[in-house]
Structures are given as C-alpha cells and as structure tokens.
Design a protein around this motif. Structure first.
Motif, PDB file in Angstrom:
ATOM      1  N   ARG A   1      -9.663  -1.445  -6.690  1.00  0.00           N
ATOM      2  CA  ARG A   1      -9.563  -0.519  -5.561  1.00  0.00           C
ATOM      3  C   ARG A   1     -10.836   0.290  -5.349  1.00  0.00           C
ATOM      4  O   ARG A   1     -11.099   0.767  -4.248  1.00  0.00           O
ATOM      5  CB  ARG A   1      -8.364   0.407  -5.762  1.00  0.00           C
ATOM      6  CG  ARG A   1      -7.027  -0.313  -5.814  1.00  0.00           C
ATOM      7  CD  ARG A   1      -6.776  -1.156  -4.568  1.00  0.00           C
ATOM      8  NE  ARG A   1      -5.594  -2.015  -4.699  1.00  0.00           N
ATOM      9  CZ  ARG A   1      -5.107  -2.778  -3.730  1.00  0.00           C
ATOM     10  NH1 ARG A   1      -5.713  -2.811  -2.569  1.00  0.00           N
ATOM     11  NH2 ARG A   1      -4.041  -3.520  -3.926  1.00  0.00           N
TER      12      ARG A   1
ATOM     13  N   PRO B   1      -2.396  -0.479  -5.977  1.00  0.00           N
ATOM     14  CA  PRO B   1      -3.140   0.498  -5.175  1.00  0.00           C
ATOM     15  C   PRO B   1      -3.727   1.642  -5.989  1.00  0.00           C
ATOM     16  O   PRO B   1      -4.788   2.168  -5.653  1.00  0.00           O
ATOM     17  CB  PRO B   1      -2.097   0.996  -4.175  1.00  0.00           C
ATOM     18  CG  PRO B   1      -1.106  -0.125  -4.069  1.00  0.00           C
ATOM     19  CD  PRO B   1      -1.056  -0.746  -5.429  1.00  0.00           C
TER      20      PRO B   1
ATOM     21  N   GLY C   1       0.063  -0.757   5.788  1.00  0.00           N
ATOM     22  CA  GLY C   1       1.253  -1.245   5.105  1.00  0.00           C
ATOM     23  C   GLY C   1       2.371  -1.692   6.014  1.00  0.00           C
ATOM     24  O   GLY C   1       3.504  -1.873   5.564  1.00  0.00           O
TER      25      GLY C   1
ATOM     26  N   PRO D   1       0.812  -1.232   0.000  1.00  0.00           N
ATOM     27  CA  PRO D   1       0.000   0.000   0.000  1.00  0.00           C
ATOM     28  C   PRO D   1       0.837   1.268   0.000  1.00  0.00           C
ATOM     29  O   PRO D   1       0.358   2.327  -0.425  1.00  0.00           O
ATOM     30  CB  PRO D   1      -0.819  -0.129   1.294  1.00  0.00           C
ATOM     31  CG  PRO D   1      -0.825  -1.583   1.616  1.00  0.00           C
ATOM     32  CD  PRO D   1       0.477  -2.116   1.120  1.00  0.00           C
TER      33      PRO D   1
END
Length: 793
Positions: free
Chosen positions: A539, A583, A403, A358
């Motif tokens: 996403r 992402p 993350g 991420p």
C-alpha cells in the motif's frame, strides 16, 4: 444398425474442438485442455459391428476468414489473413519436430499432417485429430502464466504446442501387425470391429498413456519444462505428503483432483519413471507394441509383456520412489521454518485472485469448481460468503478506489465462431454487471488510483500490448512504445498511479517489468529463467509482491523498490500464488496449494521476518534464440504466402465401415463412410445397405455446407421403418423416402444458444408388409411442407 452421431449439448455450430469438450462436461475454463479429441474413446458402442460415426459436426470457422496453405515435405500449413509470419514459422518448426520425433517414436505417417492455425480464442489451444485426416488445430494465443491449467515455461509457444500435438499424431497414427491389415482394407476406420482392433489402435489407450507421452516428449526434447516444472513437482509432492496420490484408474480421468491435469502431470511422471528404470527405448515400445495387438483395450497385458509386471505394480513402485523423495524434501523445507497461514476458504479446487475490499468488507475472489459454474464471490465477515455473479474465464480482479465497483475480464463468443476476452464492471450499488467492450480481446484490468482509467492487456495474433482504457468515453491509449515480442500478464498500477508492475515473458525468460508511463521507460526489475507471476503492490508502494518458482517451490517474494533487494516472503510445502496486500498493510492474502487444490489463506505482513535472497544481477544466460524461417519469394519477387485453400484434397473419404442390419426378409449388409475437409466447410455422411433376401436397397446421404454464416443442409434417405406388433402381434414395415433442404441460423453465447432452422421436407410412404385380411392399411403417398424450428438452450 446403430449410428453414433457426434452431437453438442448446448452450442450448435461451434468448432469440433469446443463441441467435444462440451459433450464430456469439460468446463469452459478448461478449453485449453489438449486431450479433448481422445474423449471420443468413450463411444464404446463401437464394440459392435455395424456402427458408424457421423462426421456432420466437424469443425467450423468464421466464414469471413480467407485461407491459404503452405506445403512442406510432411505438412500442410493452413492459415488465414494476418497469420502469414506465424505460418512460415510453423512450417519450419513442424519439419524440425518431424525430424526429431519420428526417430524417437519409431513411426512415420504415410500421409502429410494438416496443421491449421486459427486466431479465434483468447486462451491457449492445441488439438490433434487422427481421423479422418491427421490434423492439428492450434491457436496463436500463448499460455499467459495462468495457473489454470498450470504455469508453463517454454522458449517458443508454436514450437512447444506443435511438438506436443505431433507426438499425438505419431502415436495415434501407429498401426502395425493386425491393425495395419485393417487399415489396408478399411482405411482409417475409427472403431474396433467386433472384438478386433481397428485401424487406429492407440486411440483406445488410457488418457495417461496418451497425454503422458506427449508431455514427456515435449520436456525430453527441450521445448518446455512441463514434466519437471515446479508446478508439476508441487502437485506430485502434495499428493504424496497428504496421502491423496491417485490410483492408476483415476489417472485416466478427471473426477479426482487435479482433474484433467492428472493425465499430463502423473502420466508424464510415470513415463519418466519407466524410462529411468528400464531405458528410454521402452517409451516408444509401449505404443508400438500396443499398436500391434489384435484385441483392443487390454493395456495391462501389454505392460506385463514389456516390463514383466503390471502397470498397477509399477505405479505402486513409482509412488514408493516419490514417497522417499518428497519425505526428504519436506525435512529440508521444515528445517528452514515453514510459514504459518490461516485458511479463509476450504474445499480445494480453484479459489484464486483474492482482492481485499477497500472499505473493509472482506475479500472478493474467483471460484472454479467442477460442481458449479465459475463465479465471482465475496467473503464478508458480517454476511458470510455469497456469489456475486457468474464468470467465464480469468481470475484476476481490481477494486475501484471508492470500493463500489469491480473490474474483471471474462470470455464470450464473438460472431458465433470466436471466444474473446472483454472487460466488465460489477457495480455493488445495483448488483449488476456492465459490459465495457465487445470483441476487443482485453484482459487483466486494473483500476488507476483516479478511478477513471484501467490498464489492460490486449491479445491479437499471438502478440500482446498494454492498453489504457478510459471509462468515461471508452477511449483507448495503447502503450506501443514498450515494443513488440513480449507477452504481458497481470499489470498493476502503483498506489501513486505513476508506474505499472507487470509480469513479462520474452523469448523463454520471465520476470517483472516496471513501466514508467509518464516518461515512457521500462525497467526490467527481474528477467531470468524462473517464472515471476502475479505482481501486487504494497500500500505504500515500496514493495512489489509476486509468486515465483525460483527456489523450486512456488513461494511469495517481495522486491524492494527503494533498495532493489529481493526477499522470500513465504516458505511452504505446497505453493503460494496470486498475492494481495490488505488495505492497512496488516495482512497478505494469497492462494495456497494443497492436495485438494487452491484455497485462500492469510498471513501477517511482517517484512522483518522475510529472508533476503540474492538478486540476480543480470540474466545469467542470454535469452534463447528462436529460429525464424527465411521468407520465401515468388519468381516475380513478391512474398510467397502459399496457395489458396481448396477443400477437396482433405474431403475425400478416408475410410469405410462394414454394416450389418436386417429387414423384413432377413439380413442386410452394407457400408458407411463420411468425411469433412480440414476447415470443416463441407461435411457428408453416406450409408448404403442391401437386403440379401429382399433384394431391396436402403441408403442415406447427408451433406452440410458451412462455408457461410448459415449452415445449409441437404439430405436424402430411403429406409424401411419397423412398427412392432401393429396388427395382432404382427409387425408392419414401412418404406420412407425423404428429401430435406434446410438452413440453420445460430446465435451462440457461452451460457445460452438459440438456433432457427427453416427448410423444406418431402416424404413418401409406402407399405412393405402384406396386411392381414380386414385390416385397413396405413395411408400411403407423399407429404411435403415447410419446416420452422427454434431451439433455445
């Protein structure tokens, strides 16, 4: 006399199945391989007369299990608590398989086959053992749509695995002609005698003839598609198109890609070619004719007698047929426009489950290779590639929203006897792994967008359910309202945390379900015969990407949540698996197949290029019905769950091996035998020799009791030991009589093992050789003492 002892390298007291897998360097992740017992054919010292096999390392199961047995006409079904329903189904399925397969293979065993059901491993497992009893060992965990070893379409797991393993029993039990005389004289003697075939001749065939037959038959009788599946076609197609088609010699091993799968995929394909070219009756003739041979190992001559040309020549003919077939398929795929993608890794083997960081620090994935232990790895544009931690089992991953952590599952031993999947976290702040659960049998975790929960799949007794795991207190919330009789794999939270996309198998059909957690609803987005695997969200939550074989080639597809439309995302020659969306929605990462294995690739996120395909409105055919046996009742009206287990029927010796040795005066002759009951609670080896000139007996008797957590051993031996050139080029023979009584405690893990042995030993020494004048004889008499041994591996 040589004694060949079956030993483990690392994990004492593991089951026979897992031990043999270790002996021959079978990676942990391939414990589902069903050809492990045929690795015993490497004991080529059996070519010599006077060899014996020690059976002290037979199977061992958790002593806390309580076992019962159901008897049918041709089978004995062994099962422990919780498996009652599965055992009744296995009894029905086994007799069904017998009625079909004995006519197809032309053989009926003289004794019943012992089928053991044990729910002790979170991986699909089946194994056939033709010695000392005809026995099949089956785990209840069904294939979970993993691509290691390969996806499998089946209607019923027990029916598929019982069919496959019973083919092994029938093939390996065959003994006609000379081998039948050997069996009549010596019983189920395992090894060839000098240059003559033994009582189990087909055990010495190449692996592609053994595993290939079982895979061919399970497809021929309709219990799976393994021989002609899209995955098998993919492996064959790319080996042809990229000129890496294995030779016939390589088809029996596992050193060349695709490793042990060669025996299944290429073996079954070759059987299919022979059946189409010469007629299906030749499928059974291959094994029946070989089981008649006087001399072992000469497989090529058997092929020439049957087909008029060698197997190598037929293999080349089959390769030519495949070249023509796949050249046409390549032209058709290229006409549709192949998808361009850029490789991220190279080298093949298994590079699976890419997950984009991420924070934009690259991609994390799982690497499985025969050259190193499986591991979690990261490819960072700035730091290059690095190994994060080892990993035993599984390949899916999930990033925490911040993350900083990775959630994954892997296998570990439980109480020394079971291999269960549990949840783990890798923390990037301290670069350490934290174990979240112990023995919970949870896999495929995925982070909720709030970072405080995981969705995971629980496995138990062949059944699945979804579990919400709370990271703060370890609490669990089962989603039992979804209902039973479904197999789940790779659940994934939607970006808003309201839905779960999960791949589902249900009675032979597969698809993608959308689970509405808040409203307790499930919506089958797709449910039909194609395999739809590895769902992943875009996403924005508008698409679910997945891998599917619905076009005959594994490609990536996308399901539109707003419109319900279905799109084909890739068009590849090989195959596409385990998709992941970057992402920023800019790229798709996936595992792409080539003739060397799986490598990570990337391709642009471009919905405008996707090809809309017709979505199945409803399942075109009803879900296949799986017959369930009628529960048997006792006279008092209670449920009949069989009889309590007794070891003695399967413990008695089934063979004896002639031995030839020598002592100071000349030749010794004798015999050896051994055995273990089908659950491995009692094991023994026995050997006796007699000197024809010395008139002196020598013997050894060893007994192991594995009915409890410790292993108890008792042994007595009376043998003569030779010391060469001890006195002026004269040999010295010493008689040793020994009694051992000991107990071994084990602590077993996949990566390390410790054992502690405590026992008593008494030995008595006496000379057999007359000594030259003036030489002081070695001391004689008795030695006794306590023994304490610790081993770390």
């Amino acid at each position: 006399m040589f004694v060949i002892t079956i030993l483990e390298r690392d994990r004492k007291e593991f089951t026979f199945i897992r031990r043999l897998a270790q002996i021959f360097r079978e990676p942990t992740l391939k414990l589902t391989s069903r050809n492990f017992l045929f690795r015993i054919t490497l004991f080529l010292l059996g070519f010599s007369s006077g060899c014996a096999v020690s059976l002290l390392d037979g199977p061992k199961f958790d002593p806390s299990l309580t076992w019962n047995v159901i008897q049918t006409a041709h089978f004995r079904i062994y099962f422990h608590q919780g498996e009652e329903e599965a055992a009744r189904r296995a009894a029905s399925i086994s007799e069904e398989a017998h009625s079909i397969l004995v006519s197809r293979l032309g053989w009926t065993p003289a004794e019943p086959t012992h089928l053991v059901l044990v729910d002790d491993e979170d991986a699909a497992r089946g194994a056939a053992l033709p010695f000392p009893n005809n026995a099949i060992y089956i785990g209840l965990t069904p294939p979970l749509a993993h691509i290691t070893p390969f996806p499998l379409r089946y209607d019923d797991w027990l029916r598929q695995v019982i069919t496959h393993e019973y083919v092994h029993i029938l093939q390996l039990d065959m003994n006609t002609g000379f081998p039948s005389i050997v069996r009549a004289l010596f019983g189920k003697e395992l090894l060839p005698l000098l240059i003559f075939n033994g009582a189990i001749p087909n055990l010495w065939q190449p692996h592609w003839l053994i595993e290939g037959l079982a895979t061919y038959e399970e497809t021929a009788v309709g219990v799976s598609d393994r021989r002609e599946s899209a995955y098998a076609e993919m492996v064959l197609r790319m080996s042809i198109l990229e000129d890496r088609f294995p030779s016939l010699d390589q088809a029996g091993g596992r050193e060349s890609w695709p490793g042990h799968q060669i025996q299944y995929i290429f073996g079954a394909g070759f059987y299919d070619y022979l059946a189409r070219r010469f007629g299906e009756e030749y499928v059974k003739k291959i094994s029946l004719e070989y089981s008649d041979d006087v001399i072992p190992f000469f497989v090529g001559s058997n092929g020439k007698q049957l087909f008029g040309q060698s197997y190598s020549s037929l293999w080349r003919d089959w390769k030519g047929e495949l070249q023509r077939k796949y050249s046409r398929q390549r032209e058709a795929l290229e006409a549709g426009g192949l998808t361009s993608s850029a490789p991220i890794t190279q080298g093949g083997d298994y590079h699976l489950g890419p997950k984009a960081d991420p924070k934009g620090r690259g991609v994390v994935y799982t690497r499985i290779s025969p050259h190193e232990y499986p591991s979690l790895r990261r490819i960072d544009p700035d730091k290059g590639e690095e190994a994060l931690t080892s990993r035993s089992g599984g390949f899916t991953l999930s990033w925490s929203p911040d993350g900083e952590r990775l959630a994954f599952s892997q296998l570990e031993t439980r109480r020394n006897y079971s291999i269960y999947s549990d949840l783990y976290l890798y923390d990037f702040s301290n670069e350490r792994v934290k174990r979240l659960t112990h023995g919970r049998r949870l896999r495929d975790p995925d982070f909720h967008p709030d970072g405080r929960r995981l969705i995971a799949v629980e496995n138990r007794l062949g059944q699945n359910r979804l579990i919400v795991y709370h990271l703060d207190d370890g609490g669990e919330e089962p989603l039992d309202w979804i209902g039973p009789d479904r197999i789940f794999t790779h659940p994934r939270w939607s970006p808003d945390g309201k839905f779960i996309a999960v791949s589902v198998w249900e009675r032979g059909a597969a698809g993608i379900y959308l689970v509405d957690v808040e409203n307790r609803r499930i919506d089958p987005l797709l449910m039909d015969r194609p395999l739809d695997l590895f769902p992943a969200w875009s996403r924005d939550g508008n698409f679910i990407l997945f891998s599917s074989d619905r076009t005959g080639v594994y490609n990536l597809f996308a399901y539109s949540i707003p419109s319900g439309d279905l799109f084909q995302v890739t068009n590849l020659l090989g195959g596409a698996f385990t998709p992941e969306v970057a992402p920023d929605n800019g790229e798709i990462f996936f595992s792409s197949y080539s003739s060397q294995g799986f490598d990570l690739h990337r391709t642009p996120w471009a919905p405008e290029r996707w090809r809309r395909v017709e979505r199945p409105k409803d399942d075109p055919s009803p879900l296949p019905s799986v017959s369930a046996p009628v529960p048997r009742l006792k006279q008092d009206g209670t449920l009949d769950v069989g009889d309590p287990y007794a070891p003695w029927p399967t413990l008695r010796p089934r063979f004896w091996t002639p031995l030839i040795g020598s002592d100071a005066q000349g030749t010794q002759v004798g015999a050896a035998t051994g055995g273990f009951d089908v659950l491995g609670r009692h094991k023994f080896d026995a050997m006796a020799l007699y000197g024809l000139s010395s008139h002196r007996a020598a013997y050894s008797l060893q007994y192991l009791n594995d009915s409890f957590y410790p292993t108890f051993h008792a042994g007595v031996t009376d043998l003569v030991v030779e010391y060469s050139d001890l006195f002026n080029d004269r040999d010295y023979l010493e008689r040793r009589r020994r009694f051992d009584l000991d107990m071994t405690l084990s602590k077993i893990a996949l990566l390390r093992t410790q054992t502690l042995t405590v026992g008593l030993r008494y030995e008595r020494f006496s000379g057999v050789t007359d000594l030259p004048l003036g030489f002081l004889p070695p001391q004689e008499g008795g030695l006794s003492g306590l023994r304490l041994a610790w081993r770390f591996s």
